[in-house]
Design an enzyme around this catalytic site. Structure first.
Site, mmCIF file in Angstrom:
data_model
loop_
_atom_site.group_PDB
_atom_site.id
_atom_site.type_symbol
_atom_site.label_atom_id
_atom_site.label_comp_id
_atom_site.label_asym_id
_atom_site.label_seq_id
_atom_site.Cartn_x
_atom_site.Cartn_y
_atom_site.Cartn_z
ATOM 1 N N LYS A 1 12.229 -37.024 27.570
ATOM 2 C CA LYS A 1 11.056 -37.240 26.521
ATOM 3 C C LYS A 1 11.558 -38.265 25.549
ATOM 4 C CE LYS A 1 8.621 -33.398 28.088
ATOM 5 N NZ LYS A 1 8.304 -31.756 28.131
ATOM 6 N N GLN B 1 8.690 -26.125 25.135
ATOM 7 C CA GLN B 1 9.158 -26.524 26.507
ATOM 8 C C GLN B 1 8.998 -25.122 27.316
ATOM 9 O OE1 GLN B 1 9.869 -29.650 27.541
ATOM 10 N NE2 GLN B 1 10.202 -29.173 29.702
ATOM 11 N N ASP C 1 0.695 -31.136 24.204
ATOM 12 C CA ASP C 1 0.662 -30.569 25.580
ATOM 13 C C ASP C 1 -0.683 -30.292 26.065
ATOM 14 O OD1 ASP C 1 2.921 -30.364 27.076
ATOM 15 O OD2 ASP C 1 3.680 -28.449 26.184
#
Ligand code: GUN
Length: 280
Positions: free
Chosen positions: A47, A91, A114
């Site tokens: 990322k 995460q 997200d």
């Protein structure tokens, strides 16, 4: 046909890079890693590489495995209030003592790159999507890029997770596919998959889907990341046995994973535009 995604993801990132430059967008993505999960560290590294490439600033918060939920919520709240922060990504997976739902509920929906916050999940179900979960969005982009028809198809989604199965089922349904969401308690799974024009699998079982599971000329999207008997990366689909019978298969690696990161970049841009009141 093999649905490779690396080149498509690169094109999407190039377009994002140009947009960020042209609109002079100052974007800062904050990523929270709890503990020391090896796979999570690899994902985060990738990322960061993508953010560096397109010109998005990246800030990593590494927290101890034993951090309390309260302290984590405190950090999220500070990031919510900080105008310099565009996106917040916690995460997954999280340690057992932390409630994923509570964490997702507490991320500002406008910074929720997200797309896991209930507001964003609700908007998707209501067919007024805002920030959409990256892997689900990446799957749809991949299917559309290869001009594969969705409307009117039967689709089997294998796996009902909040990060992949449920949002991809909603996106396919919104695109007028008839969707069966299957899971570990589904009886006669093979009867469903054999009737499906499209199968999207994220169950995490190495080479689970064999030739006899699928309909001739079906499209197989593989979201699984597993290791086979020789410790080689593989998906949920038994690629070698299915490739002759299927219309197309997305490979593992070089498939959906690359799309997920390109969509994260798109979501960061979208979050910034929402925060600037340029889009809703
Ligand atoms: N872990 C594996 N994939 C993802 C993802 O897309 N988002 C987050 N937050 N964690 C992940």
């Amino acid at each position: 046909m093999i649905l490779y995604a690396l080149d498509i993801a690169k094109k999407i990132k190039d377009k994002s890079k140009k947009e960020i430059e042209k609109k002079k967008l100052k974007i800062l993505l904050s990523v929270i890693l709890i503990g020391d999960n090896y796979a999570s560290k690899v994902y985060i590294k990738n990322k960061k590489i993508a953010c560096d490439y397109v010109g998005i600033d990246f800030k990593l918060f590494k927290l101890d495995e034993n951090i309390s939920q309260e302290k984590l919520l405190n950090l999220i709240n500070n990031l919510n209030l900080d105008d310099k922060i565009t996106g917040i990504l916690v995460q997954l997976p999280l340690p057992d003592h932390i409630d994923k739902t509570i964490i997702m509920q507490n991320i500002d929906p406008k910074k929720d790159v997200d797309g896991f916050n209930p507001f964003n999940i609700g908007a998707l179900i209501l067919e007024k999507p805002k920030l959409i979960p990256c892997t689900a969005l990446g799957i749809l982009e991949l299917i559309k890029f290869y001009n594969i028809k969705i409307s009117g198809t039967y689709c089997a989604v294998l796996g009902r997770s909040i990060d992949v199965g449920k949002p991809v089922a909603a996106l396919m349904l919104n695109a007028n596919s008839t969707v069966a969401v299957c899971h570990s308690k589904t009886e006669n799974l093979i009867e469903i998959t054999r009737k499906s024009d499209i199968i999207i699998s994220s169950i995490g079982k190495a080479k689970f889907i064999k030739k006899d599971f699928i309909k001739r000329n079906s499209v197989l999207i593989d979201v699984g990341i597993n290791r086979d008997e020789n410790n080689k990366l593989c998906g949920d689909i038994d690629f070698d046995s299915c490739i002759e019978k299927a219309h197309s298969i997305s490979p593992v690696p070089k498939g959906v994973g690359a799309m997920t990161i390109a969509m994260l970049i798109n979501n960061c841009i979208k979050a910034k535009l929402i925060q600037l009141n340029i889009i809703e």
